[in-house]
Design an enzyme around this catalytic site. Structure first.
Site, PDB file in Angstrom:
ATOM      1  N   ARG A 177       0.808  -1.210   0.000  1.00  0.00           N
ATOM      2  CA  ARG A 177       0.000   0.000   0.000  1.00  0.00           C
ATOM      3  C   ARG A 177       0.852   1.276   0.000  1.00  0.00           C
ATOM      4  NH1 ARG A 177      -1.440  -2.124   5.319  1.00  0.00           N
ATOM      5  NH2 ARG A 177      -0.643  -0.787   6.977  1.00  0.00           N
ATOM      6  N   ARG A 181       7.714   5.801  -6.246  1.00  0.00           N
ATOM      7  CA  ARG A 181       7.544   6.676  -7.413  1.00  0.00           C
ATOM      8  C   ARG A 181       8.888   7.060  -8.014  1.00  0.00           C
ATOM      9  NH1 ARG A 181       4.115   9.857  -3.975  1.00  0.00           N
ATOM     10  NH2 ARG A 181       2.014   9.016  -3.964  1.00  0.00           N
ATOM     11  N   ARG A 260      -1.359  -6.208  16.711  1.00  0.00           N
ATOM     12  CA  ARG A 260      -0.401  -5.250  17.241  1.00  0.00           C
ATOM     13  C   ARG A 260      -1.192  -4.138  17.924  1.00  0.00           C
ATOM     14  NH1 ARG A 260       4.189  -6.906  17.783  1.00  0.00           N
ATOM     15  NH2 ARG A 260       5.025  -4.783  17.746  1.00  0.00           N
ATOM     16  N   ARG A 291       7.381   6.547  14.936  1.00  0.00           N
ATOM     17  CA  ARG A 291       7.215   7.882  14.347  1.00  0.00           C
ATOM     18  C   ARG A 291       6.817   8.896  15.408  1.00  0.00           C
ATOM     19  NH1 ARG A 291       2.216   5.875  10.504  1.00  0.00           N
ATOM     20  NH2 ARG A 291       0.929   5.088  12.178  1.00  0.00           N
ATOM     21  N   GLU A 314       4.906   7.228  18.829  1.00  0.00           N
ATOM     22  CA  GLU A 314       4.185   5.948  18.710  1.00  0.00           C
ATOM     23  C   GLU A 314       5.112   4.763  18.937  1.00  0.00           C
ATOM     24  OE1 GLU A 314       0.865   6.943  15.368  1.00  0.00           O
ATOM     25  OE2 GLU A 314       1.824   4.994  15.234  1.00  0.00           O
ATOM     26  N   TYR A 362      -6.721  -5.440   7.749  1.00  0.00           N
ATOM     27  CA  TYR A 362      -6.344  -4.041   7.792  1.00  0.00           C
ATOM     28  C   TYR A 362      -7.173  -3.268   6.771  1.00  0.00           C
ATOM     29  CZ  TYR A 362      -4.146   0.389   7.878  1.00  0.00           C
ATOM     30  OH  TYR A 362      -3.966   1.735   8.029  1.00  0.00           O
ATOM     31  N   ASP A 364      -8.316   0.792   5.620  1.00  0.00           N
ATOM     32  CA  ASP A 364      -8.318   2.225   5.829  1.00  0.00           C
ATOM     33  C   ASP A 364      -9.772   2.670   5.999  1.00  0.00           C
ATOM     34  OD1 ASP A 364      -5.705   3.151   5.960  1.00  0.00           O
ATOM     35  OD2 ASP A 364      -5.447   3.049   3.786  1.00  0.00           O
TER      36      ASP A 364
HETATM   37  P1  FAD Z   1     -13.192   0.587  15.075  1.00  0.00           P
HETATM   38  O1  FAD Z   1     -12.918   2.006  14.810  1.00  0.00           O
HETATM   39  O2  FAD Z   1     -12.153  -0.216  15.776  1.00  0.00           O
HETATM   40  O3  FAD Z   1     -14.562   0.511  15.884  1.00  0.00           O
HETATM   41  C1  FAD Z   1     -14.994  -0.640  16.559  1.00  0.00           C
HETATM   42  C2  FAD Z   1     -15.705  -0.202  17.816  1.00  0.00           C
HETATM   43  O4  FAD Z   1     -16.267  -1.356  18.446  1.00  0.00           O
HETATM   44  C3  FAD Z   1     -14.778   0.451  18.835  1.00  0.00           C
HETATM   45  O5  FAD Z   1     -15.233   1.758  19.157  1.00  0.00           O
HETATM   46  C4  FAD Z   1     -14.851  -0.497  20.035  1.00  0.00           C
HETATM   47  O6  FAD Z   1     -14.797   0.183  21.286  1.00  0.00           O
HETATM   48  C5  FAD Z   1     -16.188  -1.164  19.836  1.00  0.00           C
HETATM   49  N1  FAD Z   1     -16.287  -2.476  20.492  1.00  0.00           N
HETATM   50  C6  FAD Z   1     -15.443  -3.529  20.372  1.00  0.00           C
HETATM   51  N2  FAD Z   1     -15.839  -4.545  21.158  1.00  0.00           N
HETATM   52  C7  FAD Z   1     -16.972  -4.127  21.777  1.00  0.00           C
HETATM   53  C8  FAD Z   1     -17.846  -4.734  22.724  1.00  0.00           C
HETATM   54  N3  FAD Z   1     -17.627  -5.967  23.202  1.00  0.00           N
HETATM   55  N4  FAD Z   1     -18.918  -4.035  23.157  1.00  0.00           N
HETATM   56  C9  FAD Z   1     -19.142  -2.757  22.715  1.00  0.00           C
HETATM   57  N5  FAD Z   1     -18.340  -2.147  21.818  1.00  0.00           N
HETATM   58  C10 FAD Z   1     -17.273  -2.821  21.363  1.00  0.00           C
HETATM   59  N6  FAD Z   1      -7.329   4.799   8.163  1.00  0.00           N
HETATM   60  C11 FAD Z   1      -7.199   5.754   7.214  1.00  0.00           C
HETATM   61  O7  FAD Z   1      -8.002   5.805   6.283  1.00  0.00           O
HETATM   62  N7  FAD Z   1      -6.187   6.671   7.269  1.00  0.00           N
HETATM   63  C12 FAD Z   1      -5.262   6.683   8.281  1.00  0.00           C
HETATM   64  O8  FAD Z   1      -4.375   7.531   8.293  1.00  0.00           O
HETATM   65  C13 FAD Z   1      -5.383   5.686   9.296  1.00  0.00           C
HETATM   66  N8  FAD Z   1      -4.494   5.652  10.297  1.00  0.00           N
HETATM   67  C14 FAD Z   1      -4.624   4.708  11.268  1.00  0.00           C
HETATM   68  C15 FAD Z   1      -3.714   4.721  12.311  1.00  0.00           C
HETATM   69  C16 FAD Z   1      -3.816   3.789  13.324  1.00  0.00           C
HETATM   70  C17 FAD Z   1      -2.833   3.814  14.447  1.00  0.00           C
HETATM   71  C18 FAD Z   1      -4.861   2.827  13.282  1.00  0.00           C
HETATM   72  C19 FAD Z   1      -4.970   1.801  14.358  1.00  0.00           C
HETATM   73  C20 FAD Z   1      -5.767   2.817  12.241  1.00  0.00           C
HETATM   74  C21 FAD Z   1      -5.671   3.753  11.222  1.00  0.00           C
HETATM   75  N9  FAD Z   1      -6.584   3.797  10.182  1.00  0.00           N
HETATM   76  C22 FAD Z   1      -6.454   4.751   9.201  1.00  0.00           C
HETATM   77  C23 FAD Z   1      -7.681   2.823  10.070  1.00  0.00           C
HETATM   78  C24 FAD Z   1      -8.977   3.276  10.730  1.00  0.00           C
HETATM   79  O9  FAD Z   1      -8.792   3.478  12.109  1.00  0.00           O
HETATM   80  C25 FAD Z   1     -10.022   2.191  10.524  1.00  0.00           C
HETATM   81  O10 FAD Z   1     -10.171   1.862   9.178  1.00  0.00           O
HETATM   82  C26 FAD Z   1     -11.412   2.503  11.077  1.00  0.00           C
HETATM   83  O11 FAD Z   1     -11.391   3.385  12.157  1.00  0.00           O
HETATM   84  C27 FAD Z   1     -12.042   1.206  11.475  1.00  0.00           C
HETATM   85  O12 FAD Z   1     -13.394   1.394  11.782  1.00  0.00           O
HETATM   86  P2  FAD Z   1     -14.201   0.152  12.360  1.00  0.00           P
HETATM   87  O13 FAD Z   1     -15.606   0.610  12.546  1.00  0.00           O
HETATM   88  O14 FAD Z   1     -13.962  -1.042  11.538  1.00  0.00           O
HETATM   89  O15 FAD Z   1     -13.508  -0.206  13.756  1.00  0.00           O
HETATM   90  N1  UDP Z   2       6.830   1.181   6.391  1.00  0.00           N
HETATM   91  C1  UDP Z   2       8.194   1.208   6.566  1.00  0.00           C
HETATM   92  N2  UDP Z   2       8.826   2.419   6.683  1.00  0.00           N
HETATM   93  C2  UDP Z   2       8.153   3.590   6.672  1.00  0.00           C
HETATM   94  C3  UDP Z   2       6.762   3.566   6.495  1.00  0.00           C
HETATM   95  C4  UDP Z   2       6.125   2.345   6.365  1.00  0.00           C
HETATM   96  O1  UDP Z   2       8.818   0.169   6.636  1.00  0.00           O
HETATM   97  O2  UDP Z   2       8.783   4.660   6.804  1.00  0.00           O
HETATM   98  C5  UDP Z   2       6.162  -0.143   6.246  1.00  0.00           C
HETATM   99  C6  UDP Z   2       5.785  -0.745   7.596  1.00  0.00           C
HETATM  100  O3  UDP Z   2       5.879  -2.152   7.516  1.00  0.00           O
HETATM  101  C7  UDP Z   2       4.347  -0.285   7.762  1.00  0.00           C
HETATM  102  C8  UDP Z   2       3.843  -0.414   6.317  1.00  0.00           C
HETATM  103  O4  UDP Z   2       4.964  -0.002   5.514  1.00  0.00           O
HETATM  104  O5  UDP Z   2       3.622  -1.095   8.646  1.00  0.00           O
HETATM  105  C9  UDP Z   2       2.623   0.417   5.979  1.00  0.00           C
HETATM  106  O6  UDP Z   2       2.863   1.751   6.311  1.00  0.00           O
HETATM  107  P1  UDP Z   2       1.676   2.777   6.491  1.00  0.00           P
HETATM  108  O7  UDP Z   2       2.263   4.105   6.757  1.00  0.00           O
HETATM  109  O8  UDP Z   2       0.698   2.592   5.396  1.00  0.00           O
HETATM  110  O9  UDP Z   2       0.840   2.290   7.715  1.00  0.00           O
HETATM  111  P2  UDP Z   2       1.088   2.137   9.242  1.00  0.00           P
HETATM  112  O10 UDP Z   2       1.031   0.657   9.360  1.00  0.00           O
HETATM  113  O11 UDP Z   2       2.440   2.700   9.593  1.00  0.00           O
HETATM  114  O12 UDP Z   2      -0.036   2.879   9.850  1.00  0.00           O
END
Ligand code: FAD
Ligand code: UDP
Length: 381
Positions: A177, A181, A260, A291, A314, A362, A364
């Site tokens: 993902r 470039r 994780r 980061r 983080e 995973y 987004d």
């Molecule tokens: P969640 O947001 O996990 O919602 C699930 C909910 O269920 C939670 O609120 C939880 O509390 C609730 N729940 C679980 N079990 C129970 C239970 N037993 N009873 C009641 N409630 C419960 N996406 C992007 O597009 N761009 C980004 O830059 C990006 N960055 C990210 C960075 C990080 C560190 C992480 C972890 C994710 C990132 N994502 C990003 C992904 C994004 O967070 C998810 O795609 C999205 O929020 C998932 O939505 P969801 O509804 O599937 O799950």
């Molecule tokens: N990654 C890496 N170096 C970087 C950025 C990303 O090795 O500087 C790798 C790493 O395995 C990471 C994956 O690319 O989990 C996806 O990166 P992204 O930024 O999409 O998502 P993250 O998992 O960090 O939220």
């Protein structure tokens, strides 16, 4: 006749649950959404840092991007978006390089002035060690995409910190993902639409539930037997959308799926600008964090107090049972166990498993919006 006063119960007020619920209320259905946290929005939730007023994404930086017209039109019903374009830099051996890997990164790394074709030819030569084989894991995928020297500098150790799993056991899709470039374009994402909700994620999610047919109950766990609408009391009696962890739903019958989690170390620094960019990655093992995020850079259009900024470091580690599950590890062993859970989930009476925890994948944000919109279209009451 059921004594449940709702047409649908949704477990989890994250993007999947809110989208599915919002759609159902548009069809006049009465919906209950429960979440064990004290806020809606799941992992995409954000709130203002009280000292500085800077919006901080509570569960890690969330940058919205999509090429899906339907999703873009849908999210714009609840908020307009800024024109923020995400850019990331990475620090390697005390030097700062642009990410994702582009011609700027390549020329800086090799102290060279390659043209796009010369850089392509160099990387092709360096990835010859794979002998044309289709990459089967992250390690092979990395070498195939960018050759070994760049892989070892920018990916190998960052991935070791992020996943603490042998890259030969990780799925190649994890780094697929990230674009590579052969020009100087250093946008992080390739998508057609990108931006952040003008008034923040929390405001966008609040607008999604502005409907008298939606009831939201926070700090309520679906597995808490004292709750009126707990799992054992409602499954089979009313349609349920479950967006929590799939292994937890089945009481870990086939073992725990690998996740994780992240620890966030937040601090207020007394400077206007700490690092000059929203996200600085650390490619080496020397720094234990992957980061540092500096949140004020995500909203350059806002006015913030001078002399203060919020940064978040983080740290990634393996999730124990009570930790927040963030990234599915999905080793071959996990994939096998997930299939067993999936079979059980498919056989569950009138329960839809959705979202990243429910399908152990995973995603987004835009993919979660899209999958919830699709799931609702193929659902009937
Ligand atoms: P969640 O947001 O996990 O919602 C699930 C909910 O269920 C939670 O609120 C939880 O509390 C609730 N729940 C679980 N079990 C129970 C239970 N037993 N009873 C009641 N409630 C419960 N996406 C992007 O597009 N761009 C980004 O830059 C990006 N960055 C990210 C960075 C990080 C560190 C992480 C972890 C994710 C990132 N994502 C990003 C992904 C994004 O967070 C998810 O795609 C999205 O929020 C998932 O939505 P969801 O509804 O599937 O799950
Ligand atoms: N990654 C890496 N170096 C970087 C950025 C990303 O090795 O500087 C790798 C790493 O395995 C990471 C994956 O690319 O989990 C996806 O990166 P992204 O930024 O999409 O998502 P993250 O998992 O960090 O939220």
């Amino acid at each position: 006749m059921s004594d449940i006063e709702y047409d649908l119960v949704i477990v989890g007020a994250g993007i999947f649950g809110l989208t599915f619920g919002e759609r159902a209320t548009q069809d006049g259905k009465k919906v209950l959404i429960i979440d064990k946290r004290n806020h809606i929005g799941g992992n995409a939730y954000s709130e203002k840092n009280p000292e500085t007023g800077i919006e901080v994404h509570k569960y890690g930086a969330h940058l919205f991007h999509t090429s899906n017209d339907e999703v873009w039109e849908y999210v714009n019903r609840f908020s307009s978006f800024t024109n923020y374009i995400h850019r990331v830099y990475t620090t390697h051996k005390g030097e700062v390089f642009p990410m994702p890997i582009n011609l700027g990164t390549i020329n800086q790394f090799f102290h060279s002035n390659y043209s796009p074709d010369e850089a392509k030819a160099l990387v092709a030569k360096q990835s010859e060690e794979l002998g044309g084989k289709t990459p089967e894991n992250l390690d092979e995928q990395g070498v195939s995409l960018i050759g070994r020297p760049l892989y070892e500098a920018f990916i190998k150790n960052y991935t070791a910190k992020q996943w603490q799993t042998d890259p030969k056991l990780l799925d190649p899709s994890i780094i697929k993902r990230l674009p590579v470039r052969y020009n100087y374009d250093n946008r992080y994402f390739n998508d057609k639409y990108e931006g952040l909700p003008v008034n923040g994620y929390a405001a966008l999610f609040e607008n999604m539930i502005k409907n008298e047919n939606i009831t939201v109950k926070l700090e309520t766990d679906f597995f808490d037997e004292s709750y009126k609408f707990s799992k054992s009391k409602i499954v089979g009696k009313v349609p349920v959308v479950y967006t929590g962890p799939i292994d937890k739903y089945f009481d870990y019958e086939y073992g725990q799926l690998g996740w994780r989690t992240l620890d966030f170390e937040e601090s207020v620094e007394n400077v206007d600008d700490y690092q000059g960019i929203g996200a600085m990655n650390y490619a080496d093992l020397e720094q234990p964090y992957t980061r540092i995020l500096e949140f004020k850079h995500f909203h350059p259009e806002r006015e913030y107090k001078a002399g203060k900024t919020v940064i978040v470091k983080e740290f990634s580690r393996f999730a124990e049972k009570n930790d927040e599950p963030y990234y599915p590890v999905n080793t071959p062993e996990d994939a096998k166990n997930f299939e067993l859970y999936k079979k059980r989930a498919d056989a569950e009476n009138n329960v839809i498993f959705g979202g990243r925890l429910g399908v152990y994948k995973y995603f987004d944000m835009h993919q979660v919006f899209a999958s919830a919109l699709e799931a609702y279209k193929s659902f009937s009451f």
